[in-house]
Design an enzyme around this catalytic site. Structure first.
Site, PDB file in Angstrom:
ATOM      1  N   ARG A  34       0.818  -1.212   0.000  1.00  0.00           N
ATOM      2  CA  ARG A  34       0.000   0.000   0.000  1.00  0.00           C
ATOM      3  C   ARG A  34       0.856   1.268   0.000  1.00  0.00           C
ATOM      4  O   ARG A  34       0.465   2.278  -0.592  1.00  0.00           O
ATOM      5  CB  ARG A  34      -0.950  -0.003   1.201  1.00  0.00           C
ATOM      6  CG  ARG A  34      -2.108  -0.972   1.038  1.00  0.00           C
ATOM      7  CD  ARG A  34      -3.068  -0.934   2.200  1.00  0.00           C
ATOM      8  NE  ARG A  34      -4.295  -1.650   1.893  1.00  0.00           N
ATOM      9  CZ  ARG A  34      -5.294  -1.817   2.753  1.00  0.00           C
ATOM     10  NH1 ARG A  34      -5.203  -1.321   3.970  1.00  0.00           N
ATOM     11  NH2 ARG A  34      -6.378  -2.465   2.394  1.00  0.00           N
ATOM     12  N   LYS A 198     -18.165 -15.973   5.117  1.00  0.00           N
ATOM     13  CA  LYS A 198     -19.599 -15.803   5.374  1.00  0.00           C
ATOM     14  C   LYS A 198     -20.383 -15.265   4.182  1.00  0.00           C
ATOM     15  O   LYS A 198     -19.945 -14.346   3.502  1.00  0.00           O
ATOM     16  CB  LYS A 198     -19.780 -14.869   6.570  1.00  0.00           C
ATOM     17  CG  LYS A 198     -19.232 -15.441   7.875  1.00  0.00           C
ATOM     18  CD  LYS A 198     -19.509 -14.507   9.051  1.00  0.00           C
ATOM     19  CE  LYS A 198     -19.034 -15.127  10.357  1.00  0.00           C
ATOM     20  NZ  LYS A 198     -19.330 -14.263  11.523  1.00  0.00           N
ATOM     21  N   GLY A 354      -8.399  -8.595   1.149  1.00  0.00           N
ATOM     22  CA  GLY A 354      -7.098  -8.839   1.762  1.00  0.00           C
ATOM     23  C   GLY A 354      -6.561 -10.240   1.585  1.00  0.00           C
ATOM     24  O   GLY A 354      -5.396 -10.432   1.226  1.00  0.00           O
ATOM     25  N   GLY A 377     -12.828  -3.845   1.631  1.00  0.00           N
ATOM     26  CA  GLY A 377     -14.179  -3.373   1.956  1.00  0.00           C
ATOM     27  C   GLY A 377     -14.692  -2.365   0.958  1.00  0.00           C
ATOM     28  O   GLY A 377     -15.865  -2.409   0.547  1.00  0.00           O
TER      29      GLY A 377
END
Length: 395
Positions: A34, A198, A354, A377
Site C-alpha cells: 500500500r 460468510k 485482503g 471493503g
C-alpha cells in the site's frame, strides 16, 4: 474524474490522504504494498514543486491519544527509503507542534502526520477536526481507496473545505477506472470467483453481480451455507443458519436469470481446525459429523479451473479455503494460478480483498493480474453499487 494529472501543484502545500494501514510485526512492516502503490502520486506532487503532507490511519486505536503499537513512525522511516529524502514526522496530529511543522514545510519536502485515528473525531467525521486538517494545506488529494467507504474527517468531510482544489490521486483514479470497467465494460464470458467465510458479507455483491456475470464460482466457508440451504449435510462446517433462506433466494435468482452458479462438489475436510488435523475428501453435500470443510476438493478444483479457462474476464474476491494453513491452501493457490493464465491469454482479471491479494502475493502473481485492488471493503461496496463517501466528496 478530477485527478492530479490535470493540475500543476508548484508552490502548493498539498494534503494527501493515503492508506498506510499496513501489517506490522514487532514494529517491522511485513508488506509495504500500500505504501509503494501511493508513491506515483507523491512523486508527481514533488516533481511539480509541491510540499507534501501525508495523512493516514493505522489499525483501530481507541481514539484517546497516542498508542505505540499503532504509531506511523515505522512508515515514516520506510518512506524516507522509498523517496530517498528526509520525512518530517512531528509524532502527533492535533497539536501546535504539528501546525508549526506544516508551516515550516518547503517545496520538495514531505511530512507525515501521526495516526489520524489517535483523534476520536476522525472516525466520527468530526467537522472541527476536518477543518483543522484542511488548515494545514492549500489543496487536498484523496489517494486512500482502502478507506474510501468511510465517511471520516480525512476521507470525506475535509474535501468540503477545498471546493476548487480537491483531486483524486493516481491510485484512487486507477481503482475507480477498473471497478467501472468490471461493472460496465468487461468482455464476456465474465466469471466471478467469490469466496470467504460468510455469505452475510457478500449478499449485496452476489445480488449485484447476477446481471453482469456469466458464471459464479463459490468457495470458502460461505459455500456450506448454500449447500445446507439445498438440503446437503455439512457436518461441523461453518454455516450461517440465519442466512439459509437468503442463500436459497440467491440460488433461485441466479437460476431464473440463467446464470451458472457453481458450488464445490467435493471438499477437503478436517476433524479439527488445525493444519495438522486428519484430512479426508468428502462430497460437499455429505460431510460426516465431526468433520468440517477446509478447502475445495480435487474435482472442484478441476471444474473451477475449466470454467475459468473459458473466461475472458475474471473477478476474484475471497479465498476458496483456509489458505493460511498450508495443508488447506491448494484450492486457493490453483484458482489463483488459473486466473493468472487468463491474463496471459489476453483476458482481463481483477483481484480484491485482503486474503485474495495475500494469496496472489504469495504466489508471486501480482504482475500477472490486470488489476489488484488495495481496498477490500471499499471494493466490495463499490461492486454492491453503493456510493463511496471518499469518492463522492471529490466528484
Amino acid at each position: 474524474m478530477k485527478t492530479i494529472g490535470q493540475a500543476d501543484f508548484n508552490g502548493k502545500k498539498v494534503l494527501v490522504r493515503c492508506d498506510f494501514n499496513i501489517p506490522l510485526k514487532n514494529g517491522v512492516i511485513t508488506d509495504d504494498t500500500r505504501i509503494r502503490e501511493s508513491m506515483p502520486t507523491v512523486r508527481k506532487l514533488l516533481d511539480d514543486g509541491a510540499a507534501v503532507i501525508l495523512m493516514s490511519h493505522l489499525g483501530r486505536p481507541a481514539g484517546t491519544g497516542y498508542e505505540e503499537a499503532f504509531s506511523l513512525a515505522p512508515v515514516a522511516r520506510h518512506l524516507e527509503k522509498l523517496l530517498e529524502r528526509p520525512v518530517v514526522f512531528p509524532g502527533d496530529v492535533f497539536t501546535q507542534v504539528t501546525v508549526e511543522a506544516a508551516k515550516a514545510l518547503r517545496p520538495g519536502q514531505v511530512m507525515l502526520l501521526e495516526n489520524l485515528r489517535f483523534v476520536k473525531g476522525e472516525t466520527k467525521g468530526d467537522e472541527e477536526f476536518a477543518r483543522y486538517l484542511a488548515s494545514l494545506g492549500d489543496a487536498y488529494v484523496n489517494d486512500a481507496f482502502g478507506a474510501a467507504h468511510r465517511s471520516h474527517s480525512s476521507t470525506a468531510v475535509i474535501a468540503g473545505f477545498f471546493p476548487e482544489s480537491k483531486y483524486f490521486g493516481f491510485l484512487m483514479a486507477h481503482e475507480i477506472e477498473n471497478l467501472e470497467k468490471l461493472l460496465h465494460d468487461v468482455e464476456h464470458p465474465f466469471v466471478a470467483v467469490i469466496g470467504g467465510a460468510k455469505v452475510s458479507s457478500k449478499i449485496d455483491v452476489l445480488k449485484n453481480l447476477v446481471d453482469k456475470v456469466d458464471a459464479l464460482l463459490i468457495g470458502g466457508g460461505m459455500a456450506y451455507t448454500f449447500v445446507k440451504a439445498m438440503g446437503g449435510k455439512t457436518g461441523d462446517s461453518l454455516v450461517e443458519d440465519d442466512k439459509l433462506e437468503t442463500a436459497r433466494e440467491i440460488l433461485e435468482t441466479f437460476k431464473a436469470k440463467g446464470v451458472k452458479l457453481m458450488l464445490p462438489v467435493d471438499t477437503l475436510c478436517a476433524d479439527k481446525f488445525d493444519n495438522e488435523a486428519n484430512r479426508k475428501v468428502m462430497p460437499t453435500d455429505r460431510i460426516s459429523d465431526g468433520w468440517m470443510g477446509m478447502d475445495i476438493g480435487p474435482e472442484s478444483i478441476a471444474a473451477y479451473r475449466k470454467a475459468i479457462s473459458e473466461a475472458r474476464s475474471v473477478l476474484w474476491n475471497g479465498p476458496l479455503g483456509v489458505f493460511e494453513m498450508e495443508n488447506f491452501s491448494e484450492g486457493t493457490m490453483q484458482i489463483g494460478r488459473s486466473i493468472g493464465q487468463v491474463t496471459a491469454r489476453g483476458g482481463y482479471t481483477a483481484v480484491g480483498g485482503g486474503d485474495s491479494v495475500a494469496a496472489v502475493n504469495r504466489l508471486g502473481l501480482a504482475k500477472e493480474i490486470s488489476y489488484v485492488s488495495t481496498g477490500g471493503g471499499a471494493m466490495l461496496e463499490y461492486l454492491e453499487g453503493k456510493p463511496l463517501p471518499g469518492v463522492q466528496a471529490i466528484i
